[in-house]
Design a protein around this motif. Sequence first.
Motif, PDB file in Angstrom:
ATOM      1  N   MET A  44      53.951  -6.866  39.787  1.00 29.38           N
ATOM      2  CA  MET A  44      53.941  -8.301  39.516  1.00 29.38           C
ATOM      3  C   MET A  44      54.334  -8.597  38.073  1.00 29.38           C
ATOM      4  SD  MET A  44      53.336  -9.529  42.457  1.00 29.38           S
ATOM      5  CE  MET A  44      52.935 -11.249  42.274  1.00 29.38           C
ATOM      6  N   GLY A  45      53.936  -7.734  37.158  1.00 28.91           N
ATOM      7  CA  GLY A  45      54.346  -7.908  35.760  1.00 28.91           C
ATOM      8  C   GLY A  45      55.857  -7.848  35.619  1.00 28.91           C
ATOM      9  N   TYR A  46      56.464  -6.902  36.299  1.00 25.89           N
ATOM     10  CA  TYR A  46      57.925  -6.779  36.275  1.00 25.89           C
ATOM     11  C   TYR A  46      58.578  -8.048  36.829  1.00 25.89           C
ATOM     12  CZ  TYR A  46      62.573  -5.276  37.720  1.00 25.89           C
ATOM     13  OH  TYR A  46      63.933  -5.201  37.921  1.00 25.89           O
ATOM     14  N   LEU A  47      58.102  -8.517  37.981  1.00 23.41           N
ATOM     15  CA  LEU A  47      58.681  -9.725  38.577  1.00 23.41           C
ATOM     16  C   LEU A  47      58.484 -10.944  37.684  1.00 23.41           C
ATOM     17  CD1 LEU A  47      57.743  -9.448  42.351  1.00 23.41           C
ATOM     18  CD2 LEU A  47      59.971  -9.093  41.293  1.00 23.41           C
ATOM     19  N   PHE A  48      57.281 -11.081  37.139  1.00 27.35           N
ATOM     20  CA  PHE A  48      56.990 -12.226  36.287  1.00 27.35           C
ATOM     21  C   PHE A  48      57.913 -12.242  35.064  1.00 27.35           C
ATOM     22  CE2 PHE A  48      54.732 -13.931  32.587  1.00 27.35           C
ATOM     23  CZ  PHE A  48      54.636 -15.251  32.984  1.00 27.35           C
ATOM     24  N   HIS A  49      58.045 -11.125  34.398  1.00 25.67           N
ATOM     25  CA  HIS A  49      58.872 -11.088  33.191  1.00 25.67           C
ATOM     26  C   HIS A  49      60.349 -11.315  33.486  1.00 25.67           C
ATOM     27  CE1 HIS A  49      55.802 -10.381  30.268  1.00 25.67           C
ATOM     28  NE2 HIS A  49      55.260  -9.511  31.086  1.00 25.67           N
ATOM     29  N   ARG A  50      60.803 -10.922  34.653  1.00 26.70           N
ATOM     30  CA  ARG A  50      62.197 -11.182  35.030  1.00 26.70           C
ATOM     31  C   ARG A  50      62.432 -12.651  35.349  1.00 26.70           C
ATOM     32  NH1 ARG A  50      66.075  -7.529  36.593  1.00 26.70           N
ATOM     33  NH2 ARG A  50      66.747  -9.059  38.116  1.00 26.70           N
ATOM     34  N   ASP A  51      61.400 -13.331  35.853  1.00 25.62           N
ATOM     35  CA  ASP A  51      61.551 -14.676  36.385  1.00 25.62           C
ATOM     36  C   ASP A  51      60.959 -15.775  35.488  1.00 25.62           C
ATOM     37  OD1 ASP A  51      62.414 -16.317  38.614  1.00 25.62           O
ATOM     38  OD2 ASP A  51      60.294 -16.563  39.097  1.00 25.62           O
ATOM     39  N   ALA A  52      60.133 -15.404  34.525  1.00 24.50           N
ATOM     40  CA  ALA A  52      59.368 -16.396  33.756  1.00 24.50           C
ATOM     41  C   ALA A  52      60.249 -17.362  32.970  1.00 24.50           C
ATOM     42  CB  ALA A  52      58.404 -15.687  32.812  1.00 24.50           C
ATOM     43  N   GLY A  53      61.330 -16.904  32.434  1.00 23.69           N
ATOM     44  CA  GLY A  53      62.204 -17.790  31.663  1.00 23.69           C
ATOM     45  C   GLY A  53      62.788 -18.914  32.507  1.00 23.69           C
ATOM     46  N   ARG A  54      63.212 -18.579  33.698  1.00 21.11           N
ATOM     47  CA  ARG A  54      63.818 -19.570  34.597  1.00 21.11           C
ATOM     48  C   ARG A  54      62.790 -20.509  35.213  1.00 21.11           C
ATOM     49  NH1 ARG A  54      67.007 -15.029  36.919  1.00 21.11           N
ATOM     50  NH2 ARG A  54      65.080 -14.692  38.025  1.00 21.11           N
ATOM     51  N   ASN A  55      61.609 -19.983  35.479  1.00 19.53           N
ATOM     52  CA  ASN A  55      60.620 -20.743  36.248  1.00 19.53           C
ATOM     53  C   ASN A  55      59.295 -20.899  35.511  1.00 19.53           C
ATOM     54  OD1 ASN A  55      62.072 -21.229  38.775  1.00 19.53           O
ATOM     55  ND2 ASN A  55      62.137 -18.997  38.873  1.00 19.53           N
ATOM     56  N   TRP A  56      59.366 -21.080  34.205  1.00 16.77           N
ATOM     57  CA  TRP A  56      58.143 -21.171  33.423  1.00 16.77           C
ATOM     58  C   TRP A  56      57.231 -22.301  33.917  1.00 16.77           C
ATOM     59  CZ3 TRP A  56      55.126 -18.235  30.997  1.00 16.77           C
ATOM     60  CH2 TRP A  56      54.086 -18.768  30.255  1.00 16.77           C
ATOM     61  N   ALA A  57      57.784 -23.445  34.240  1.00 17.01           N
ATOM     62  CA  ALA A  57      56.972 -24.584  34.684  1.00 17.01           C
ATOM     63  C   ALA A  57      56.185 -24.236  35.948  1.00 17.01           C
ATOM     64  CB  ALA A  57      57.847 -25.808  34.922  1.00 17.01           C
ATOM     65  N   LYS A  58      56.803 -23.495  36.860  1.00 15.39           N
ATOM     66  CA  LYS A  58      56.120 -23.085  38.092  1.00 15.39           C
ATOM     67  C   LYS A  58      54.917 -22.202  37.759  1.00 15.39           C
ATOM     68  CE  LYS A  58      57.588 -19.546  40.633  1.00 15.39           C
ATOM     69  NZ  LYS A  58      58.390 -18.706  41.517  1.00 15.39           N
ATOM     70  N   TYR A  59      55.093 -21.226  36.872  1.00 15.85           N
ATOM     71  CA  TYR A  59      54.007 -20.325  36.512  1.00 15.85           C
ATOM     72  C   TYR A  59      52.919 -21.048  35.723  1.00 15.85           C
ATOM     73  CZ  TYR A  59      56.963 -16.565  38.169  1.00 15.85           C
ATOM     74  OH  TYR A  59      57.731 -15.757  38.950  1.00 15.85           O
ATOM     75  N   GLU A  60      53.316 -21.943  34.856  1.00 19.20           N
ATOM     76  CA  GLU A  60      52.347 -22.707  34.078  1.00 19.20           C
ATOM     77  C   GLU A  60      51.452 -23.535  35.013  1.00 19.20           C
ATOM     78  OE1 GLU A  60      52.315 -25.276  30.026  1.00 19.20           O
ATOM     79  OE2 GLU A  60      53.917 -25.730  31.451  1.00 19.20           O
ATOM     80  N   GLU A  61      52.040 -24.142  36.028  1.00 19.31           N
ATOM     81  CA  GLU A  61      51.284 -24.937  36.994  1.00 19.31           C
ATOM     82  C   GLU A  61      50.315 -24.050  37.776  1.00 19.31           C
ATOM     83  OE1 GLU A  61      49.981 -26.597  40.536  1.00 19.31           O
ATOM     84  OE2 GLU A  61      51.633 -25.179  40.654  1.00 19.31           O
ATOM     85  N   ILE A  62      50.757 -22.873  38.169  1.00 17.92           N
ATOM     86  CA  ILE A  62      49.887 -21.930  38.875  1.00 17.92           C
ATOM     87  C   ILE A  62      48.710 -21.544  37.983  1.00 17.92           C
ATOM     88  CG2 ILE A  62      49.711 -19.556  39.747  1.00 17.92           C
ATOM     89  CD1 ILE A  62      52.612 -19.939  40.823  1.00 17.92           C
ATOM     90  N   HIS A  63      48.988 -21.215  36.731  1.00 22.32           N
ATOM     91  CA  HIS A  63      47.925 -20.809  35.804  1.00 22.32           C
ATOM     92  C   HIS A  63      46.893 -21.919  35.645  1.00 22.32           C
ATOM     93  CE1 HIS A  63      50.206 -17.352  33.624  1.00 22.32           C
ATOM     94  NE2 HIS A  63      50.433 -17.365  34.919  1.00 22.32           N
ATOM     95  N   LYS A  64      47.349 -23.133  35.442  1.00 24.73           N
ATOM     96  CA  LYS A  64      46.427 -24.265  35.263  1.00 24.73           C
ATOM     97  C   LYS A  64      45.586 -24.489  36.514  1.00 24.73           C
ATOM     98  CE  LYS A  64      49.083 -26.798  31.832  1.00 24.73           C
ATOM     99  NZ  LYS A  64      49.882 -28.009  31.562  1.00 24.73           N
ATOM    100  N   ARG A  65      46.198 -24.444  37.677  1.00 25.69           N
ATOM    101  CA  ARG A  65      45.484 -24.688  38.933  1.00 25.69           C
ATOM    102  C   ARG A  65      44.427 -23.611  39.194  1.00 25.69           C
ATOM    103  NH1 ARG A  65      49.584 -25.367  42.122  1.00 25.69           N
ATOM    104  NH2 ARG A  65      49.780 -23.242  42.873  1.00 25.69           N
ATOM    105  N   VAL A  66      44.798 -22.352  39.027  1.00 30.73           N
ATOM    106  CA  VAL A  66      43.855 -21.272  39.305  1.00 30.73           C
ATOM    107  C   VAL A  66      42.725 -21.260  38.270  1.00 30.73           C
ATOM    108  CG1 VAL A  66      43.592 -18.761  39.449  1.00 30.73           C
ATOM    109  CG2 VAL A  66      45.546 -19.864  40.535  1.00 30.73           C
ATOM    110  N   GLU A  67      43.066 -21.446  37.004  1.00 33.50           N
ATOM    111  CA  GLU A  67      42.017 -21.454  35.982  1.00 33.50           C
ATOM    112  C   GLU A  67      41.064 -22.618  36.186  1.00 33.50           C
ATOM    113  OE1 GLU A  67      42.401 -19.945  32.266  1.00 33.50           O
ATOM    114  OE2 GLU A  67      44.223 -18.830  32.661  1.00 33.50           O
ATOM    115  N   ALA A  68      41.562 -23.780  36.569  1.00 35.24           N
ATOM    116  CA  ALA A  68      40.695 -24.938  36.824  1.00 35.24           C
ATOM    117  C   ALA A  68      39.770 -24.664  38.011  1.00 35.24           C
ATOM    118  CB  ALA A  68      41.548 -26.179  37.075  1.00 35.24           C
TER     119      ALA A  68
END
Length: 76
Positions: A44-68
């Motif tokens: 998952m770390g490999y996938l995240f680092h490959r994709d994070a630049g393009r889809n940062w907003a998607k990951y940020e939303e996931i982080h906020k939702r899960v942490e909340a």
Amino acid sequence: MSYEDYYDILIDQAYAAKQGKDPVAALKARGLTIVDWTDLGAFMGYLFHRDAGRNWAKYEEIHKRVEAKYAAANRA
């Protein structure tokens, strides 16, 4: 496994540790071993680092939702 599912497990372990619980129990409750978790982390770390630049907003939303979700469930 989706990134959201992976992140959910990660935060579940973090809250377990903050509460003095065994974070490995959070893995076992999901049918995972430490080796499974290590393998998932590498993948998952490999996938995240490959994709994070393009889809940062998607990951940020996931982080906020899960942490909340965990913050609300673990209020004193």
